[in-house]
Design an enzyme around this catalytic site. Structure first.
Site, PDB file in Angstrom:
ATOM      1  N   LYS A 215      12.799 -19.983  -9.206  1.00 30.47           N
ATOM      2  CA  LYS A 215      13.536 -21.032  -8.479  1.00 30.47           C
ATOM      3  C   LYS A 215      14.682 -21.550  -9.316  1.00 30.47           C
ATOM      4  O   LYS A 215      15.803 -21.693  -8.853  1.00 30.47           O
ATOM      5  CB  LYS A 215      12.600 -22.188  -8.104  1.00 30.47           C
ATOM      6  CG  LYS A 215      11.636 -21.882  -6.990  1.00 30.47           C
ATOM      7  CD  LYS A 215      12.254 -21.963  -5.619  1.00 30.47           C
ATOM      8  CE  LYS A 215      12.635 -20.706  -4.951  1.00 30.47           C
ATOM      9  NZ  LYS A 215      11.858 -19.531  -4.925  1.00 30.47           N
TER      10      LYS A 215
ATOM     11  N   GLU B 246      17.466 -18.794  -9.924  1.00 32.41           N
ATOM     12  CA  GLU B 246      18.234 -18.290  -8.775  1.00 32.41           C
ATOM     13  C   GLU B 246      19.143 -19.355  -8.170  1.00 32.41           C
ATOM     14  O   GLU B 246      20.089 -19.017  -7.468  1.00 32.41           O
ATOM     15  CB  GLU B 246      17.327 -17.679  -7.715  1.00 32.41           C
ATOM     16  CG  GLU B 246      16.409 -18.618  -6.983  1.00 32.41           C
ATOM     17  CD  GLU B 246      15.608 -17.887  -5.905  1.00 32.41           C
ATOM     18  OE1 GLU B 246      16.088 -16.900  -5.330  1.00 32.41           O
ATOM     19  OE2 GLU B 246      14.479 -18.318  -5.645  1.00 32.41           O
TER      20      GLU B 246
ATOM     21  N   ASN C 159       8.544 -27.210  22.047  1.00 31.83           N
ATOM     22  CA  ASN C 159       8.617 -26.917  20.615  1.00 31.83           C
ATOM     23  C   ASN C 159       7.271 -27.342  20.045  1.00 31.83           C
ATOM     24  O   ASN C 159       6.760 -28.409  20.366  1.00 31.83           O
ATOM     25  CB  ASN C 159       9.758 -27.723  19.979  1.00 31.83           C
ATOM     26  CG  ASN C 159       9.780 -27.587  18.463  1.00 31.83           C
ATOM     27  OD1 ASN C 159       9.314 -26.580  17.928  1.00 31.83           O
ATOM     28  ND2 ASN C 159      10.278 -28.590  17.774  1.00 31.83           N
ATOM     29  N   GLY C 160       6.656 -26.481  19.206  1.00 33.56           N
ATOM     30  CA  GLY C 160       5.386 -26.871  18.592  1.00 33.56           C
ATOM     31  C   GLY C 160       4.361 -25.754  18.758  1.00 33.56           C
ATOM     32  O   GLY C 160       4.699 -24.627  19.097  1.00 33.56           O
TER      33      GLY C 160
ATOM     34  N   HIS D 101       2.752 -14.067 -28.404  1.00 29.69           N
ATOM     35  CA  HIS D 101       2.971 -12.624 -28.618  1.00 29.69           C
ATOM     36  C   HIS D 101       4.446 -12.261 -28.475  1.00 29.69           C
ATOM     37  O   HIS D 101       4.785 -11.180 -27.995  1.00 29.69           O
ATOM     38  CB  HIS D 101       2.120 -11.823 -27.610  1.00 29.69           C
ATOM     39  CG  HIS D 101       0.656 -12.042 -27.780  1.00 29.69           C
ATOM     40  ND1 HIS D 101      -0.087 -11.446 -28.767  1.00 29.69           N
ATOM     41  CD2 HIS D 101      -0.192 -12.850 -27.104  1.00 29.69           C
ATOM     42  CE1 HIS D 101      -1.339 -11.843 -28.686  1.00 29.69           C
ATOM     43  NE2 HIS D 101      -1.438 -12.704 -27.686  1.00 29.69           N
TER      44      HIS D 101
ATOM     45  N   TRP E 296      12.050 -20.106  18.036  1.00 32.09           N
ATOM     46  CA  TRP E 296      11.542 -19.438  16.838  1.00 32.09           C
ATOM     47  C   TRP E 296      10.102 -19.077  17.181  1.00 32.09           C
ATOM     48  O   TRP E 296       9.230 -19.955  17.253  1.00 32.09           O
ATOM     49  CB  TRP E 296      11.609 -20.366  15.627  1.00 32.09           C
ATOM     50  CG  TRP E 296      11.076 -19.711  14.389  1.00 32.09           C
ATOM     51  CD1 TRP E 296       9.804 -19.745  13.916  1.00 32.09           C
ATOM     52  CD2 TRP E 296      11.798 -18.884  13.490  1.00 32.09           C
ATOM     53  NE1 TRP E 296       9.690 -18.999  12.789  1.00 32.09           N
ATOM     54  CE2 TRP E 296      10.892 -18.450  12.487  1.00 32.09           C
ATOM     55  CE3 TRP E 296      13.111 -18.459  13.418  1.00 32.09           C
ATOM     56  CZ2 TRP E 296      11.268 -17.612  11.441  1.00 32.09           C
ATOM     57  CZ3 TRP E 296      13.484 -17.640  12.370  1.00 32.09           C
ATOM     58  CH2 TRP E 296      12.583 -17.219  11.400  1.00 32.09           C
TER      59      TRP E 296
ATOM     60  N   CYS F 224      11.506 -24.837  17.142  1.00 32.43           N
ATOM     61  CA  CYS F 224      12.474 -24.417  18.164  1.00 32.43           C
ATOM     62  C   CYS F 224      13.420 -25.582  18.418  1.00 32.43           C
ATOM     63  O   CYS F 224      13.227 -26.681  17.934  1.00 32.43           O
ATOM     64  CB  CYS F 224      11.749 -24.073  19.451  1.00 32.43           C
ATOM     65  SG  CYS F 224      10.451 -22.876  19.238  1.00 32.43           S
TER      66      CYS F 224
ATOM     67  N   LYS G 237      19.373 -13.630   1.813  1.00 36.07           N
ATOM     68  CA  LYS G 237      18.108 -14.206   2.282  1.00 36.07           C
ATOM     69  C   LYS G 237      17.070 -13.111   2.515  1.00 36.07           C
ATOM     70  O   LYS G 237      15.906 -13.276   2.271  1.00 36.07           O
ATOM     71  CB  LYS G 237      18.313 -14.992   3.585  1.00 36.07           C
ATOM     72  CG  LYS G 237      17.061 -15.706   4.074  1.00 36.07           C
ATOM     73  CD  LYS G 237      16.554 -16.711   3.063  1.00 36.07           C
ATOM     74  CE  LYS G 237      15.182 -17.248   3.420  1.00 36.07           C
ATOM     75  NZ  LYS G 237      14.580 -18.026   2.314  1.00 36.07           N
TER      76      LYS G 237
ATOM     77  N   ARG H 132      17.367 -23.971  14.081  1.00 34.75           N
ATOM     78  CA  ARG H 132      15.930 -24.253  14.294  1.00 34.75           C
ATOM     79  C   ARG H 132      15.205 -23.041  14.857  1.00 34.75           C
ATOM     80  O   ARG H 132      13.968 -23.021  14.927  1.00 34.75           O
ATOM     81  CB  ARG H 132      15.743 -25.436  15.247  1.00 34.75           C
ATOM     82  CG  ARG H 132      16.264 -26.765  14.758  1.00 34.75           C
ATOM     83  CD  ARG H 132      16.134 -27.827  15.823  1.00 34.75           C
ATOM     84  NE  ARG H 132      14.745 -28.086  16.128  1.00 34.75           N
ATOM     85  CZ  ARG H 132      13.990 -28.974  15.471  1.00 34.75           C
ATOM     86  NH1 ARG H 132      14.519 -29.652  14.471  1.00 34.75           N
ATOM     87  NH2 ARG H 132      12.731 -29.160  15.785  1.00 34.75           N
TER      88      ARG H 132
ATOM     89  N   GLU I 291       7.107 -18.425 -10.531  1.00 34.36           N
ATOM     90  CA  GLU I 291       7.858 -18.920  -9.359  1.00 34.36           C
ATOM     91  C   GLU I 291       8.774 -20.070  -9.757  1.00 34.36           C
ATOM     92  O   GLU I 291       9.924 -20.140  -9.321  1.00 34.36           O
ATOM     93  CB  GLU I 291       6.892 -19.343  -8.263  1.00 34.36           C
ATOM     94  CG  GLU I 291       7.533 -19.993  -7.042  1.00 34.36           C
ATOM     95  CD  GLU I 291       8.553 -19.114  -6.313  1.00 34.36           C
ATOM     96  OE1 GLU I 291       8.631 -17.901  -6.611  1.00 34.36           O
ATOM     97  OE2 GLU I 291       9.301 -19.649  -5.486  1.00 34.36           O
TER      98      GLU I 291
HETATM   99  C1  AGP Z   1      12.955 -16.185  -2.942  1.00 32.71           C
HETATM  100  O1  AGP Z   1      13.405 -17.438  -3.509  1.00 32.71           O
HETATM  101  C2  AGP Z   1      13.944 -15.113  -3.184  1.00 32.71           C
HETATM  102  N1  AGP Z   1      15.146 -15.446  -2.478  1.00 32.71           N
HETATM  103  C3  AGP Z   1      13.452 -13.696  -2.986  1.00 32.71           C
HETATM  104  O2  AGP Z   1      12.757 -13.407  -4.167  1.00 32.71           O
HETATM  105  C4  AGP Z   1      12.506 -13.367  -1.794  1.00 32.71           C
HETATM  106  O3  AGP Z   1      11.272 -13.979  -1.997  1.00 32.71           O
HETATM  107  C5  AGP Z   1      12.304 -11.845  -1.776  1.00 32.71           C
HETATM  108  O4  AGP Z   1      13.543 -11.231  -1.548  1.00 32.71           O
HETATM  109  C6  AGP Z   1      11.297 -11.402  -0.709  1.00 32.71           C
HETATM  110  O5  AGP Z   1      11.780 -11.711   0.569  1.00 32.71           O
HETATM  111  P1  AGP Z   1      10.744 -11.632   1.808  1.00 32.71           P
HETATM  112  O6  AGP Z   1       9.700 -12.672   1.546  1.00 32.71           O
HETATM  113  O7  AGP Z   1      11.577 -11.933   3.024  1.00 32.71           O
HETATM  114  O8  AGP Z   1      10.166 -10.251   1.827  1.00 32.71           O
END
Ligand code: AGP
Length: 609
Positions: free
Chosen positions: A486, A489, A98-99, A505, A74, A2, A604, A27, A482
């Site tokens: 990363k 993207e 905050n915490g 394969h 938050w 927060c 996001k 925050r 993952e």
């Molecule tokens: C993560 O780096 C991506 N931006 C994306 O795959 C994200 O994980 C996915 O859209 C799921 O979002 P959520 O965790 O808010 O459900």
């Protein structure tokens, strides 16, 4: 996480607090409030949602005064609501926090027995009542805050005012930042310098356990041993935009480096070494319900789906349960064989992902018990689930998920322990051993972050490549996925994650000198097999970037670049590998000049199909 601001001086505090909070909205932004000394009383205004709602409230019910505190929230305990918004009041004391107060429940029960009435669901309100209790015993505000902080366990940054002391603020910190600034005949306090750069660049960073009494002309600091101390003044050279990222060039890098803290915050108050058990009060599913579940599902999207894949390995190993993991957008359009009483786990940072929400609703219709691992308190998924484990990692601003992912893994570590103990596959001693290992993770992640320069050197050698392949086995196959996600993207390089055993394969046809291959090879029972995959790659002249356990000797010249992670049990290697891969993706992207925090085409939270 927060945002806290405070002001005491010769000007109207309201605009200063509001502008300070605006600089701290990153925050936390689910609710906000301010408290102002006004005509001998302390008046409070609070609003749900963005700060603009608090400004609207103030435009209808104005406030003014030269001493006050403010907060942007938050949520960690208690959904976003006006009752749960800070500041919280008890008697003549009003404070913001905050915490995470780990022991807030027993303290709350004790205070309720002593006649204190609680209006909110927050852990913070416990602190307000504790301070009021000590003030009733005749202590001044600073002594009362001091006494209260002795009783609480967990992390806190507190700013408090009281009606009897109109020209001072009392602040205290442990585990959360607090900074104090002086400007003319005024003093300011805040969670970080962002909130005060418009007034001063000379600030004092409080240290762990410090408490300070702040007046318009004076700052008195006492340390954890309650000895008066003088803390050094720091001149801030950052511009305000950099300050919002605490000096990091991007939110993503800041959030990568926050992970020791966010893993710790996700663990706080959720385990007992004494019993070797996890304590997940928000899970709200009884032991009988958890035992009755014949099948466990984990459904999510993107990075959260990768967390689910790690969860499968964890639960099958620790709980001996059958776990099916699905991509939400696939799950929802099949006629999935979910049965009554199945345990249906969804994972989502935002708690608003359309496909994941739809999957949870589908499962509920079929009679499953739905629990979610979510970062946003009060999000749709959290509200529609039968139980929740919140990841306490604060707002994740970078579109590419980093700290939320490791917080999801941490939550899964605790869920696996809980299910193992409830279903009898883990005894108390197993639990204690597991907890010792999990609780050591923040320090081990810190160890990796300290060696960031090694990752930068690797990024510099390969950032111009156009294709990458990431290979992992077992519980690190999802981490290969993952790591590849990363990279692709944020750097826009084509990267694929693959099960190492699957490489021959098909993907092996792609391998040549221009395709760096990242290989995750921890010292586990699959190590020799992974090394033989690595050799197959090397034999085709591909650059090999190997991530291995400390003390690794066998690779010799087989790898072109090697990064070591602390030698931990196999089940814990994902959280360490992924931090290194986050850094690799980040530095490659920076070298390629892409928009790291807001990569093209991405959102996001994907709240549409
Ligand atoms: C993560 O780096 C991506 N931006 C994306 O795959 C994200 O994980 C996915 O859209 C799921 O979002 P959520 O965790 O808010 O459900």
């Amino acid at each position: 996480m927060c945002g806290i601001v405070g002001y005491v001086g010769d000007q109207d505090a309201v605009p200063i607090l509001i502008n300070g909070l605006k600089r701290l909205e990153y925050r936390g932004y689910d609710s906000s409030g301010i408290a102002i000394h006004h005509n001998g009383k302390i008046e409070v205004r609070r609003s749900v949602g963005k700060l603009t709602n608090l400004e609207k409230t103030l435009s209808k019910k104005a406030l003014s005064g030269t001493t006050g505190i403010g907060h942007t929230r938050w949520a960690t305990h208690g959904k976003p609501s006006e009752q749960n918004a800070h500041p919280h009041r008890s008697g003549g004391c009003v404070l913001v926090h905050n915490g995470i107060i780990e022991n807030y429940l027993p303290l709350k029960q004790q205070l309720q027995k002593e006649g204190y009435h609680f209006e909110s669901e927050t852990d913070t309100e416990v602190v307000a009542h504790l301070v009021a209790k000590y003030m009733k015993q005749g202590q001044g505000l600073s002594d009362a805050v001091q006494a209260a902080t002795k009783e609480i366990r967990g992390s806190y940054a507190i700013a408090a005012v009281c009606e009897g002391e109109p020209h001072s603020l009392v602040v205290a910190r442990s585990g959360c930042p607090l900074v104090i600034g002086r400007s003319g005949k005024s003093s300011l306090v805040a969670s970080d310098v962002m909130a005060m750069l418009a007034h001063t660049r000379d600030v004092i960073y409080l240290e762990e356990g410090d408490l300070a009494v702040v007046t318009p002309t004076d700052i008195r600091v006492i340390d954890a041993q309650r000895h008066p101390v003088t803390r050094a003044t720091t001149a801030i050279t950052w511009d305000s935009e950099a300050a919002e990222k605490s000096g990091y060039p991007h939110f993503m890098l800041k959030e990568i480096h926050e992970q020791p803290q966010t893993i710790l915050d996700t663990l706080r108050g959720r385990y007992s070494f004494e019993t070797g058990e996890a304590d997940l009060p928000d899970l709200s599913l009884t032991s009988a319900q958890l035992i009755a579940a014949k099948k466990i599902w984990i459904v999510a999207c993107g990075t959260s789906w990768h967390a689910g894949l790690v969860g499968k390995y964890l639960l099958e190993e620790m709980v001996k349960a059958s776990v099916q993991v699905d991509i939400a957008s696939e799950f929802r359009y099949r006629d999935p064989l979910v049965e009554k009483d199945d345990l249906f786990i969804t994972i989502s940072q935002s708690g608003e992902t359309a496909d994941t929400l739809a999957a949870a609703r589908e499962a509920k219709l079929k009679g499953a018990r739905v629990m979610s691992i979510v970062n946003v308190v009060g999000s749709t998924l959290a509200r529609e689930s039968d139980g929740v484990i919140y990841t306490h990692c604060g707002p994740e601003i970078g579109v590419a998920s980093t700290k939320a992912f490791t917080a999801q893994l941490t939550a899964l570590y605790m869920l696996a322990l809980h299910l193992g103990r409830v279903r009898g596959t883990l005894n108390a001693n197993d639990g204690r051993i597991w907890l010792e290992r999990v609780v050591s993770l923040p320090m081990r992640v810190e160890h990796i972050l300290k060696r960031e320069a090694e990752i930068v050197a690797i990024a510099k050698r390969y950032y111009m490549k156009r294709n990458f392949l990431y290979l992992g086995r077992g519980i690190n196959y999802p981490i290969a996925l993952e790591g590849a996600l990363k990279l692709k993207e944020i750097s826009y390089i084509h990267a694929e994650g693959y099960a190492a055993g699957e490489m021959k394969h098909g993907p092996i046809a792609l391998i040549d000198k221009d395709m760096p291959v990242v290989v995750l090879a921890p010292r586990d029972r699959l190590y020799e097999k992974t090394v033989s995959n690595l050799m197959e790659v090397k034999a085709r002249n591909a650059p090999v970037i190997a991530f291995v356990s400390e003390g690794e000797r066998d690779l010799g010249k087989a790898a072109d670049a090697v990064f070591t992670i602390p030698d931990v049990p196999q089940l814990l290697t994902p959280i360490l590998f992924v931090v290194a891969l986050q850094l690799l993706a980040y530095h490659v992207a920076v070298l390629r000049g892409t928009d790291v925090d807001q990569p093209r085409n991405l959102a996001k939270s994907v709240t549409v199909e």
